[in-house]
Scaffold this motif. Structure first.
Motif, PDB file in Angstrom:
ATOM      1  N   HIS A 124       0.823  -1.205   0.000  1.00  0.00           N
ATOM      2  CA  HIS A 124       0.000   0.000   0.000  1.00  0.00           C
ATOM      3  C   HIS A 124       0.859   1.258   0.000  1.00  0.00           C
ATOM      4  CE1 HIS A 124      -3.308   2.723   0.845  1.00  0.00           C
ATOM      5  NE2 HIS A 124      -2.596   3.223   1.849  1.00  0.00           N
ATOM      6  N   ASP A 152      -4.021   0.699  -4.731  1.00  0.00           N
ATOM      7  CA  ASP A 152      -5.371   1.107  -4.340  1.00  0.00           C
ATOM      8  C   ASP A 152      -6.196  -0.108  -3.936  1.00  0.00           C
ATOM      9  OD1 ASP A 152      -5.231   3.996  -5.018  1.00  0.00           O
ATOM     10  OD2 ASP A 152      -4.873   3.220  -7.038  1.00  0.00           O
ATOM     11  N   TRP A 177      -7.642   1.277   4.387  1.00  0.00           N
ATOM     12  CA  TRP A 177      -7.503   0.646   3.068  1.00  0.00           C
ATOM     13  C   TRP A 177      -7.603  -0.879   3.144  1.00  0.00           C
ATOM     14  CZ3 TRP A 177      -3.311  -2.495   3.467  1.00  0.00           C
ATOM     15  CH2 TRP A 177      -2.298  -2.123   4.356  1.00  0.00           C
TER      16      TRP A 177
END
Length: 576
Positions: free
Chosen positions: A313, A319, A347
């Motif tokens: 990440h 993404d 995320w």
């Protein structure tokens, strides 16, 4: 493509938007019923009318707009104007950007795939992660994402303690140099056999792995040797499978990155002691604790996967993170993603495990611990040999038969896997996969080669006609000399054209499901549709006023078959 047109025509009558109508549209079970069917059941409540009444009203409204529509009970059957739409649709298929989507809008998706273990053979069991991951890599690029492929090598862990302990006890340097992978496998199998009666072996293995983590020279030397010889073996397999990676990073790459993860877990109060080990409790999410540090102080898979996810990440700028790993690891990834979430990494919601079923080879399950491994190289060699035999029987004068057999044999194995839903277990049959008939890779490749032959014959026919033009018939001499012009669009050419136009919808479905089999099955459908067209409508020797359309349709079909085969990682030979 035509379904979207139908949705646009129907939507104003329904109070629904085009996407809602599109989801409801169906393909009629028989071609003579039309090109699309709209079920009116969903509107009965809002319109307070019987579905059959709604269907009659909608059909009348569509007919008033110049669309051929007929009610059929609760359905409205729609038929498109072939002669009007076909030329424009064919032209659209020829555009360079046809079929490409912008679902991803350039966002980066990192795909963890293949991930074989060092000092183990590249067996048939590794095939699924490799070819599913490679197909998803290409599909995501096709759909507007920026794909990044990562081969996360299993080059760390207690397995290396076992490998080193086995080598130290029973290793033979000459055998290891001559055939390092098979010899390493034999040592690994012997370790597990002997450990059943000698518990000291497990202790010895843990000691060697601890030495490896602490930088012991001998442990490091042996580990580096196993990595080197394994990569040579793996790279030969990847070359044959036409698989490349943007990054090849083993678990060992993250050794110096795990400390930060452990410290973060401690700082956020997430680590707890359990029987001498350090864990993150996940009982409130109906999962067992996630083990971070074992009682002997060594790390374990979740620790490295946490560090790996953070690196991908933060450094690779992912993404989305996709992990193409067998379904037996479902709990592991649920735990890792849950821990990432508890660490505050929002995320983590973009991390996804892409599981797949087991592969059995004609009923046999593979296991490296017991030596029950079917080497992928041997399977590929056998598939190529079978393909070569069939090719020589069908076309003894073919140029470069060995090269074509390689493309067909390897393609048969890859396609034979990908045509199955990834979630299903696969009982692989080499004989079925290499067959030139049925829903196989060779069948699709042979269809592509057949189209090239048809196009060559058409080109020759046109050349001969241009050199020897025929006199035009005199239509003024009476009815006996009347020339009948065949329909430009026959039933089979229309069915094929519509299917080619539907490609973007299939691609979108494949992405949403992370399912390459959607494209594999579409490819089979296209090949079958072309063969029906080929047998029903003349192409090379068709009358000149319809021949150009049919030739162009054959060209677009060949292009689509070659492209979808490419997406799946399969070559499309020009001749077979």
């Amino acid at each position: 493509m035509l379904m979207k047109q139908a949705a646009a025509d129907i939507a104003p009558l329904t109070g629904l938007n085009e996407q809602e109508v599109l989801r409801l549209l169906e393909v009629p079970p028989q071609a003579e019923m039309g090109d699309a069917a709209f079920p009116c059941f969903a509107l009965a409540k809002s319109l307070k009318k019987a579905p059959a009444v709604i269907a009659t009203e909608f059909a009348t409204g569509l007919q008033a707009s110049g669309i051929e529509a007929t009610p059929a009970g609760p359905y409205v059957n729609i038929r498109f104007n072939r002669e009007k739409l076909a030329p424009n649709l064919l032209k659209e298929l020829g555009n360079a950007g046809f079929g490409k989507l912008q679902l991803g809008q350039g966002s980066r998706v990192v795909i963890d795939m293949s991930s074989p273990n060092i000092a183990k053979p590249f067996g048939i069991g590794h095939l699924r992660s490799t070819v599913i991951g490679a197909a998803l890599y290409r599909l995501y690029n096709e759909a507007g994402y920026t794909s990044v492929s990562v081969n996360h090598l299993g080059d760390w862990g207690t397995q290396f303690g076992k490998q080193i302990a086995a080598y130290k006890r029973w290793g033979n340097d000459e055998a290891l140099q001559t055939d390092p992978i098979r010899t390493s496998l034999e040592l690994y199998v012997r370790f597990h056999d002997e450990a059943e009666n000698d518990p000291s072996l497990e202790i010895e293995a843990r000691d060697w792995f601890r030495k490896l983590e602490q930088g012991d020279d001998e442990a490091q030397r042996l580990w580096a040797f196993f990595v080197e010889v394994s990569m040579k073996e793996f790279n030969r397999m990847y070359e044959r499978l036409n698989v490349k990676f943007d990054h090849t990073l083993g678990e060992s790459f993250y050794n110096d990155k795990m400390g930060a993860v452990v410290e973060e877990l401690k700082a956020k109060g997430l680590l707890e002691e359990s029987d001498g080990a350090l864990v993150v409790r996940l009982e409130d999410e109906n999962m067992p604790p996630c083990l971070i540090i074992k009682k002997d102080g060594t790390t374990i898979y979740p620790t490295r996967d946490l560090a790996t996810a953070v690196y991908r990440h933060e450094v690779m700028k992912a993404d989305r993170l996709l992990y193409v790993v067998g379904g037996e690891q479902k709990l592991h990834f649920r735990q890792v993603f849950a821990v990432l979430s508890r660490m505050g990494h929002e995320w983590s919601a973009k991390c996804e495990h892409i599981p797949f079923g087991l592969m059995r080879f004609e009923g046999r399950k593979m296991s490296t611990r017991r030596g029950k491994v079917i080497f992928l190289q041997e399977v590929l060699d056998e598939a190529v040999a079978r393909a070569l035999q069939i090719i020589q029987e069908k076309n003894p004068n073919l140029e470069n038969p060995q090269k074509v057999a390689e493309a067909v044999g390897v393609g048969a194995i890859v396609f034979g896997d990908l045509r199955n839903s990834r979630l299903n277990d696969v009982d692989f049959s080499l004989e079925d996969a290499v067959s030139f008939e049925g829903e196989t890779g060779p069948y699709v490749q042979y269809t592509h080669a057949r189209i090239q032959s048809v196009l060559a014959k058409a080109e020759e026919a046109i050349r001969v006609e241009n050199e020897n033009p025929m006199p035009k018939p005199n239509l003024a001499e009476g009815e006996n000399n009347t020339v009948t012009t065949p329909s430009l669009i026959g039933d089979t050419s229309w069915a094929l054209l519509k299917l080619l136009g539907d490609y973007p919808e299939y691609l979108e479905k494949a992405i949403h499901r992370n399912e390459p089999s959607v494209i594999a099955k579409y490819t089979i459908d296209v090949a079958q549709a072309f063969n029906r067209f080929y047998h029903a409508e003349r192409i090379a020797d068709a009358p000149s006023d319809v021949r150009s359309f049919r030739i162009a349709l054959a060209e677009r079909t060949a292009e689509r078959l070659a492209h979808t085969l490419y997406l799946l990682g399969v070559q499309a030979p020009e001749r077979m």
